[in-house]
Structures are given as structure tokens and as C-alpha cells.
Design a protein around this motif. Structure first.
Motif, PDB file in Angstrom:
ATOM      1  N   VAL A  95       2.861  32.646 -40.333  1.00 24.55           N
ATOM      2  CA  VAL A  95       3.654  31.655 -39.281  1.00 24.55           C
ATOM      3  C   VAL A  95       3.323  32.691 -37.705  1.00 24.55           C
ATOM      4  N   PRO A  96       2.097  31.226 -37.047  1.00 30.63           N
ATOM      5  CA  PRO A  96       1.744  33.064 -35.682  1.00 30.63           C
ATOM      6  C   PRO A  96       2.706  32.128 -34.884  1.00 30.63           C
TER       7      PRO A  96
ATOM      8  N   GLY B 120       2.580  43.487 -32.326  1.00 31.75           N
ATOM      9  CA  GLY B 120       0.760  43.941 -32.358  1.00 31.75           C
ATOM     10  C   GLY B 120       0.941  43.819 -33.634  1.00 31.75           C
ATOM     11  N   ARG B 121       1.803  42.743 -34.698  1.00 35.91           N
ATOM     12  CA  ARG B 121       1.299  42.943 -36.363  1.00 35.91           C
ATOM     13  C   ARG B 121      -0.279  42.989 -37.257  1.00 35.91           C
ATOM     14  N   PHE B 122      -0.842  42.324 -36.667  1.00 33.11           N
ATOM     15  CA  PHE B 122      -2.316  43.155 -37.231  1.00 33.11           C
ATOM     16  C   PHE B 122      -2.793  44.136 -36.332  1.00 33.11           C
TER      17      PHE B 122
ATOM     18  N   SER C   6      -7.571  45.342 -36.558  1.00 34.17           N
ATOM     19  CA  SER C   6      -8.119  44.942 -35.645  1.00 34.17           C
ATOM     20  C   SER C   6      -9.606  45.301 -36.439  1.00 34.17           C
ATOM     21  N   GLY C   7      -9.962  43.839 -36.090  1.00 38.34           N
ATOM     22  CA  GLY C   7     -12.040  44.025 -35.970  1.00 38.34           C
ATOM     23  C   GLY C   7     -12.467  43.414 -36.862  1.00 38.34           C
TER      24      GLY C   7
ATOM     25  N   GLY D 144      -3.751  39.496 -32.387  1.00 42.30           N
ATOM     26  CA  GLY D 144      -3.293  38.552 -33.756  1.00 42.30           C
ATOM     27  C   GLY D 144      -4.940  38.264 -34.568  1.00 42.30           C
ATOM     28  N   LEU D 145      -5.049  36.520 -34.968  1.00 45.67           N
ATOM     29  CA  LEU D 145      -5.866  36.368 -34.909  1.00 45.67           C
ATOM     30  C   LEU D 145      -6.962  35.165 -34.454  1.00 45.67           C
TER      31      LEU D 145
END
Ligand code: FAD
Length: 393
Positions: free
Chosen positions: A323-324, A199-201, A205-206, A231-232
Motif C-alpha cells: 500500500v503506497p 524510507g521503507r525500501f 534502493s537500486g 519508494g517504488l
């Protein structure tokens, strides 16, 4: 032969083809309703075409293949059809045309045209076998436990790609292609969000912002990016996902169309006692500004930062490399990249070169559009190309 043409798949391409190919037509789908992806598309308003549509908006092993069909059935042809049926529409952005009302209007238009053409539509019907006969094809079908067969001189495969299996998407078209000796290029999920480990980001979120995103190959996309729990996502990310390969970095310009270094230097001159996080918050959404400042961990305020340091900050904004870990896969992908190899198909009619009377149209073919109405335009145009070929048989 009890039909002239059997069309498997009553989605965008199959409906369009059935409405225009003429003759005695059987249209079959295993789903309970026709055009289900149209119904849920474009957030329920169906982004049914794009006024800027050209072959360059598509990915394919042969970038020229789509040109003929796209040139012969243009976005304006579909716009005329929609307008003739009294469906109001508007341009949202970047040439993307949507219904004012509901995507259901497009489904109703197409199913109405199929009925007017006298085609027989059989829903909730699965296909258990396909075989070639002298001068035609036989399909074995099953409806409510009852097995039946149908025969026709021509067979059109319009069963789409593998995206959203929950909605009944299958790799059926690829199996039929292989059965008849056609090649199938590697298939993968396209127009799909990126995922990241742990859950890097999640904290961001949002948060959404305009960016320009670019994969290692392919064009840059100046659209919105959205941070999610996983993610993204957002249009810019979906677009580059179609060009992305596992392990590669995606480059994101978080301050597109502006000069971050000039902005930071001007801020240093005018308000040197300002901290970096506060200045970044004038350039980015606040939560992202905090995260970027925390990651850079630069001591002092703007006045303490040399041009070299500010250039590093600007580089971080204009050329963020990420890098996803992967993508959400077919579960949420809007399209399937790859598919029935175009080498084996006529670009004029979509007929298999080595298998007379067998046609592949729509998403199952190795032609995949960008986000923005291009995939429906390909479905309409390839269906019309096949319809013309079928009328000429
Ligand atoms: P589909 O429309 O997928 O139709 C295939 C049909 O074949 C389905 O009805 C399916 O039930 C049937 N089928 C599959 N397997 C079998 C089988 N074994 N036996 C019998 N029947 C079978 N594109 C745009 O251009 N604009 C948009 O706004 C847009 N929004 C989208 C939103 C979402 C959530 C998704 C998932 C996609 C969206 N797309 C959009 C992409 C677009 O929906 C597809 O590219 C397009 O529907 C492809 O048309 P098709 O006829 O080839 O396949």
C-alpha cells in the motif's frame, strides 16, 4: 481579426496543429523554447509513438472519445513524417519507437514545419486574458513587459497538464475551459513513482527486477520495477500509478510468468538443506531475496518446509500486496490524469460543442495514455483532428 487561428501552447500538440491547420496562425508559449517536454522525453530520445496504440491504452471518463482521432492519425502516419525528415528511429520494446539520435530532432522537425507553414511563433509570451468576440476570440498577451492583443476566428488551447511545474506547466487550459462553461474532470498526477513513509525500501534502493504490477482496477503491467530511496518506481510502477487511488493496495508478482511453488518444491527435492534466502536468491535479486526471507522469518531449511509453507512463500512472491503512502505528485509525474471533460468536445474535431471556434487538444483533455509513446500519439492525433476541423471552418 488579424489571425485565423491562435494556438496557446507550443508543445507537442500545439506545434503539430500549427504546422497543419493552414491560414494565418499565431502560436504562443510562455516558455523561452518550444517543445521543451519533447526535448526531455524518453531519456532525451523521445518515445514519439507506439505501434500498438489503440483507445484501450488510454484512461478517460469516456473510453470511446479518443477512437476517432487515433483512427484518423495513426502511429504509422507519424512514423512517415519522422522518416520523411530523415530522422532515424528504432523500436526499443513493446512497440515503443524512439529516435536513434536525439529528441531535439523531433523538436526541430516540428518547429521547421511550423515555420514552413508561415505560422508566427511568439515565445516568452504570457497570456493575461482571453475573451470571446462576435465571431472570434481576443487574447491579451505580454512579451518582455509589453502588453499586446491578437484576434482570431478560432482559438486552440494546447497548454498541456500540470506535470512538472518547474518546466512551466500550468492549469491554464482548465481555467479557460471553466471560463467558457466546460466541465473539467478531477485532475491528478499520473505515470509517477510511489512514495512510502520512513524510507521503507531505502535498503533495497537500486534493486530492479521484472514484475507484473496491478492496481485494484485496471490491467496488469509486465514491466520492470525499481526500488528507490523514496519508494517504488520503474515502468511497471509508473503504469499502475495512473490507476491507483489513495489507500488502495497494489499487487506485484515478483516472479512473473513462472510457477514459484513448483520451483520451490523442485528445489526442496533437489537441495533440501538449502536455506530459503539462498533459494530465493536464484529467483530474485539477492538483496530482495534476503529482505523477503527476513520478513517471512521461517525457521529451518527447505526440507523443513511443508507444501503449505512453500505455498505461503509462493503467494508472497506472486501476490505481494503493497500500500503506497502516496506519489511524488506533479513534481515528477509524466502526465496529468483527467482534464477538460470530453462530453463538451467533438471527438472529430476537438472543438467545444457549445463554444464554436474554441478547441482543446493534447494532454489538457481528459485522455491520458499509458507509458510508452501513447501520450505523444494522442498529442499528434488530437492536434491533427483539430487541424482538420480548423481547415474546414
Ligand atoms: P506540452 O507538451 O506540455 O505543451 C504545453 C505547452 O504549453 C508548453 O510548451 C508550455 O510551456 C505551454 N504553456 C503551459 N501553460 C501556459 C500558459 N499559461 N501560457 C502559455 N503557454 C503555456 N510521452 C510520450 O508519449 N513519450 C515519452 O517519451 C514521454 N516522455 C516524457 C518524459 C517526461 C519527463 C515528461 C514530463 C513527459 C513525458 N511524456 C512522454 C508525456 C508528454 O511529454 C506529454 O503528454 C505531451 O508533451 C503533451 O503534449 P501537449 O502539447 O498537450 O503539452
Amino acid at each position: 481579426m488579424n489571425f485565423d487561428t491562435i494556438i496557446l501552447g507550443a508543445g507537442a500538440a500545439g506545434l503539430m496543429c500549427a504546422a497543419h491547420c493552414g491560414g494565418r496562425v499565431l502560436l504562443v508559449d510562455h516558455a523561452a523554447a518550444a517543445g521543451e517536454k519533447i526535448r526531455i522525453s524518453g531519456g532525451g530520445r523521445c518515445n514519439f509513438t507506439n505501434t500498438g496504440c489503440e483507445a484501450g491504452n488510454f484512461l478517460s471518463a469516456n473510453p470511446h472519445f479518443a477512437k476517432s482521432a487515433l483512427a484518423r492519425y495513426t502511429p504509422w502516419d507519424f512514423v512517415s513524417l519522422v522518416s520523411d525528415h530523415g530522422i532515424a528511429w528504432h523500436e526499443k520494446t513493446l512497440g515503443q519507437l524512439f529516435c536513434d539520435g536525439s529528441a531535439r530532432q523531433i523538436v526541430a522537425m516540428l518547429t521547421g514545419m511550423v515555420a514552413d507553414a508561415g505560422a508566427v511563433l511568439r515565445l516568452s509570451t504570457s497570456v493575461t486574458g482571453v475573451e470571446a468576440l462576435p465571431g472570434g476570440y481576443r487574447v491579451v498577451l505580454e512579451t518582455a513587459g509589453k502588453v499586446w492583443t491578437a484576434e482570431a476566428a478560432s482559438l486552440v488551447i494546447a497548454t498541456g497538464g500540470k506535470s512538472i511545474p518547474k518546466m512551466g506547466a500550468t492549469g491554464f487550459a482548465y481555467d479557460i475551459a471553466r471560463q467558457f462553461g466546460l466541465e473539467v474532470t478531477e485532475t491528478r498526477a499520473g505515470l509517477v513513482p510511489f512514495t512510502f513513509p520512513e524510507g521503507r525500501f531505502a535498503d533495497l534502493s537500486g534493486v530492479a527486477l521484472p514484475v507484473r504490477a496491478t492496481a485494484a482496477t485496471g490491467p496488469g503491467f509486465p514491466e520492470a520495477l525499481l526500488f528507490t530511496h523514496r519508494g517504488l518506481s520503474g515502468p511497471a510502477v509508473l503504469q499502475v500509478s495512473s490507476y491507483w487511488r489513495e489507500g488502495e493496495a497494489v499487487e506485484v508478482d515478483l516472479f512473473p510468468g513462472d510457477d514459484a511453488l513448483a520451483t520451490l518444491r523442485a528445489a526442496r527435492a533437489e537441495a533440501g538443506r538449502r536455506g530459503l534466502a539462498r533459494e530465493l536468491a536464484t529467483m530474485l535479486p539477492a538483496r530482495l531475496a534476503d529482505a523477503v526471507a527476513a520478513e517471512l522469518a521461517l525457521p529451518g531449511n527447505l526440507a523443513d518446509m511443508s507444501d503449505v509453507v512453500l505455498a505461503q512463500v509462493a503467494e508472497r512472491l506472486h501476490r505481494w500486496q503493497v500500500v503506497p503512502g502516496g506519489t511524488e505528485g506533479y513534481r515528477t509525474a509524466e502526465v496529468t490524469l483527467g482534464g477538460v471533460a470530453t462530453d463538451g468536445l467533438s471527438s472529430r474535431t476537438m472543438e467545444a460543442r457549445a463554444q464554436p471556434g474554441l478547441y482543446f487538444i493534447g494532454e489538457c483533455v481528459d485522455v491520458t495514455g499509458w507509458l510508452g509513446g501513447y501520450n505523444f500519439q494522442w498529442a499528434w492525433a488530437s492536434a491533427m483532428a483539430a487541424a482538420e476541423g480548423l481547415r474546414g471552418r
